[in-house]
Write a protein that holds these residues in place. Sequence first.
Motif, PDB file in Angstrom:
ATOM      1  N   TYR A 231     -17.963 -32.029  27.909  1.00  0.00           N
ATOM      2  CA  TYR A 231     -17.326 -31.798  29.218  1.00  0.00           C
ATOM      3  C   TYR A 231     -15.887 -32.309  29.235  1.00  0.00           C
ATOM      4  CZ  TYR A 231     -16.470 -31.780  34.226  1.00  0.00           C
ATOM      5  OH  TYR A 231     -15.929 -31.546  35.475  1.00  0.00           O
ATOM      6  N   ALA A 232     -15.662 -33.529  28.748  1.00  0.00           N
ATOM      7  CA  ALA A 232     -14.328 -34.121  28.811  1.00  0.00           C
ATOM      8  C   ALA A 232     -13.313 -33.338  27.978  1.00  0.00           C
ATOM      9  CB  ALA A 232     -14.386 -35.576  28.350  1.00  0.00           C
ATOM     10  N   GLY A 233     -13.747 -32.810  26.837  1.00  0.00           N
ATOM     11  CA  GLY A 233     -12.817 -32.112  25.949  1.00  0.00           C
ATOM     12  C   GLY A 233     -12.657 -30.636  26.229  1.00  0.00           C
ATOM     13  N   ALA A 234     -13.437 -30.112  27.164  1.00  0.00           N
ATOM     14  CA  ALA A 234     -13.386 -28.675  27.471  1.00  0.00           C
ATOM     15  C   ALA A 234     -12.387 -28.432  28.600  1.00  0.00           C
ATOM     16  CB  ALA A 234     -14.772 -28.180  27.877  1.00  0.00           C
ATOM     17  N   SER A 235     -11.194 -28.018  28.254  1.00  0.00           N
ATOM     18  CA  SER A 235     -10.180 -27.755  29.271  1.00  0.00           C
ATOM     19  C   SER A 235     -10.332 -26.335  29.819  1.00  0.00           C
ATOM     20  CB  SER A 235      -8.780 -27.924  28.681  1.00  0.00           C
ATOM     21  OG  SER A 235      -8.537 -26.918  27.703  1.00  0.00           O
ATOM     22  N   ILE A 236      -9.846 -26.149  31.036  1.00  0.00           N
ATOM     23  CA  ILE A 236      -9.833 -24.807  31.628  1.00  0.00           C
ATOM     24  C   ILE A 236      -9.043 -23.847  30.752  1.00  0.00           C
ATOM     25  CG2 ILE A 236      -8.958 -23.446  33.562  1.00  0.00           C
ATOM     26  CD1 ILE A 236     -11.510 -24.853  34.237  1.00  0.00           C
ATOM     27  N   THR A 237      -7.946 -24.326  30.173  1.00  0.00           N
ATOM     28  CA  THR A 237      -7.126 -23.472  29.305  1.00  0.00           C
ATOM     29  C   THR A 237      -7.931 -22.971  28.116  1.00  0.00           C
ATOM     30  OG1 THR A 237      -5.126 -24.679  29.928  1.00  0.00           O
ATOM     31  CG2 THR A 237      -5.040 -23.383  27.891  1.00  0.00           C
ATOM     32  N   ARG A 238      -8.717 -23.865  27.506  1.00  0.00           N
ATOM     33  CA  ARG A 238      -9.556 -23.460  26.372  1.00  0.00           C
ATOM     34  C   ARG A 238     -10.578 -22.411  26.801  1.00  0.00           C
ATOM     35  NH1 ARG A 238     -10.001 -29.129  23.669  1.00  0.00           N
ATOM     36  NH2 ARG A 238      -8.971 -28.763  21.675  1.00  0.00           N
ATOM     37  N   ILE A 239     -11.189 -22.629  27.952  1.00  0.00           N
ATOM     38  CA  ILE A 239     -12.220 -21.696  28.432  1.00  0.00           C
ATOM     39  C   ILE A 239     -11.612 -20.330  28.730  1.00  0.00           C
ATOM     40  CG2 ILE A 239     -13.843 -21.239  30.303  1.00  0.00           C
ATOM     41  CD1 ILE A 239     -14.251 -24.314  30.460  1.00  0.00           C
ATOM     42  N   LEU A 240     -10.458 -20.317  29.375  1.00  0.00           N
ATOM     43  CA  LEU A 240      -9.796 -19.041  29.696  1.00  0.00           C
ATOM     44  C   LEU A 240      -9.421 -18.291  28.418  1.00  0.00           C
ATOM     45  CD1 LEU A 240      -7.454 -20.118  32.640  1.00  0.00           C
ATOM     46  CD2 LEU A 240      -9.546 -18.752  32.784  1.00  0.00           C
ATOM     47  N   LYS A 241      -8.914 -19.015  27.436  1.00  0.00           N
ATOM     48  CA  LYS A 241      -8.534 -18.371  26.173  1.00  0.00           C
ATOM     49  C   LYS A 241      -9.758 -17.789  25.482  1.00  0.00           C
ATOM     50  CE  LYS A 241      -6.044 -19.211  21.849  1.00  0.00           C
ATOM     51  NZ  LYS A 241      -5.311 -20.229  21.033  1.00  0.00           N
ATOM     52  N   ARG A 242     -10.864 -18.536  25.491  1.00  0.00           N
ATOM     53  CA  ARG A 242     -12.091 -18.060  24.856  1.00  0.00           C
ATOM     54  C   ARG A 242     -12.645 -16.835  25.587  1.00  0.00           C
ATOM     55  NH1 ARG A 242     -15.685 -20.970  21.481  1.00  0.00           N
ATOM     56  NH2 ARG A 242     -13.809 -22.192  21.080  1.00  0.00           N
ATOM     57  N   ALA A 243     -12.561 -16.837  26.906  1.00  0.00           N
ATOM     58  CA  ALA A 243     -13.111 -15.739  27.708  1.00  0.00           C
ATOM     59  C   ALA A 243     -12.187 -14.532  27.758  1.00  0.00           C
ATOM     60  CB  ALA A 243     -13.403 -16.226  29.123  1.00  0.00           C
ATOM     61  N   GLY A 244     -10.892 -14.758  27.592  1.00  0.00           N
ATOM     62  CA  GLY A 244      -9.931 -13.661  27.687  1.00  0.00           C
ATOM     63  C   GLY A 244      -9.756 -13.151  29.107  1.00  0.00           C
ATOM     64  N   VAL A 245      -9.832 -14.052  30.087  1.00  0.00           N
ATOM     65  CA  VAL A 245      -9.665 -13.673  31.490  1.00  0.00           C
ATOM     66  C   VAL A 245      -8.592 -14.554  32.116  1.00  0.00           C
ATOM     67  CG1 VAL A 245     -12.074 -12.946  31.666  1.00  0.00           C
ATOM     68  CG2 VAL A 245     -11.426 -15.260  32.375  1.00  0.00           C
ATOM     69  N   THR A 246      -8.200 -14.212  33.333  1.00  0.00           N
ATOM     70  CA  THR A 246      -7.170 -14.971  34.030  1.00  0.00           C
ATOM     71  C   THR A 246      -7.780 -16.136  34.795  1.00  0.00           C
ATOM     72  OG1 THR A 246      -7.362 -13.654  36.049  1.00  0.00           O
ATOM     73  CG2 THR A 246      -5.850 -12.843  34.342  1.00  0.00           C
ATOM     74  N   ALA A 247      -6.931 -17.087  35.178  1.00  0.00           N
ATOM     75  CA  ALA A 247      -7.388 -18.212  35.995  1.00  0.00           C
ATOM     76  C   ALA A 247      -7.914 -17.715  37.335  1.00  0.00           C
ATOM     77  CB  ALA A 247      -6.246 -19.201  36.204  1.00  0.00           C
ATOM     78  N   GLY A 248      -7.297 -16.674  37.877  1.00  0.00           N
ATOM     79  CA  GLY A 248      -7.766 -16.130  39.147  1.00  0.00           C
ATOM     80  C   GLY A 248      -9.198 -15.635  39.051  1.00  0.00           C
TER      81      GLY A 248
END
Length: 241
Positions: free
Chosen positions: A29-46
């Motif tokens: 949890y601590a090391g999982a940034s939103i930026t990493r998740i968005l990059k992995r998913a290929g979607v926007t923050a919105g």
Amino acid sequence: MAQRKQERAEQTRRVLLHAAAEVFDEFGYAGASITRILKRAGVTAGALYFHFGSKEDLARAVMNSQPETLVPLIAAGGLQRLIDLTLVWSWQLQRDPLLRAGVRLTNEQAAMGGSLNADPYDNFRGIMTGCLHEAREEGELQPGIDPVVVAEFVVAACTGMQMYSNVISGRKDLPERTQQMWNLLLPGIAVPSVIIRADATPARGVSLMPGTPERTDAPERTGTPERTDATARNRAPEQPG
């Protein structure tokens, strides 16, 4: 048009959930940034914040998705259904990031802040209690066995067992440990006829996952499939003619 829009939204949510699971599984949890998740998913923050209000909400969704990775693979009823649930769980923990991440996050809740969430445990307890109620109705349980007590024990046993197995072998021996658990538990809860036919072997767990090859290090099986050790201990002696 509205239906297609809804289908796209559901697909985006699934993509986010699985991408987040992969990142949580790898980094915690601590090391999982939103930026990493968005990059992995290929979607926007919105898109992410449309479905999940925060990283904590996303983590809780991953935690509560654990049964979805197991229940659809199981068709048996009663006590065998409960055994199958644990067997599939023991294999899927080695290969399914969504399940692994859910388990890891459940154990890392202190890092999220706020109150601890017992929902993942309660969800499994509910599913297992249902299996055991069915088993009792079918006459598979010994008199006086409380389905809720047994379900809570199995949840607790599996929780500790997977943690120990993860340290010892990276969970590679978890199917065998699951079989050992049932070898010990079945004689105390099931009637003899059910013990004889119950199958808690790792091979059964593999057979419940279509398209998943059996481990290359698994021993070759010939003839009648091996049953639980409890079967041999509890088989009724033959009566002389």
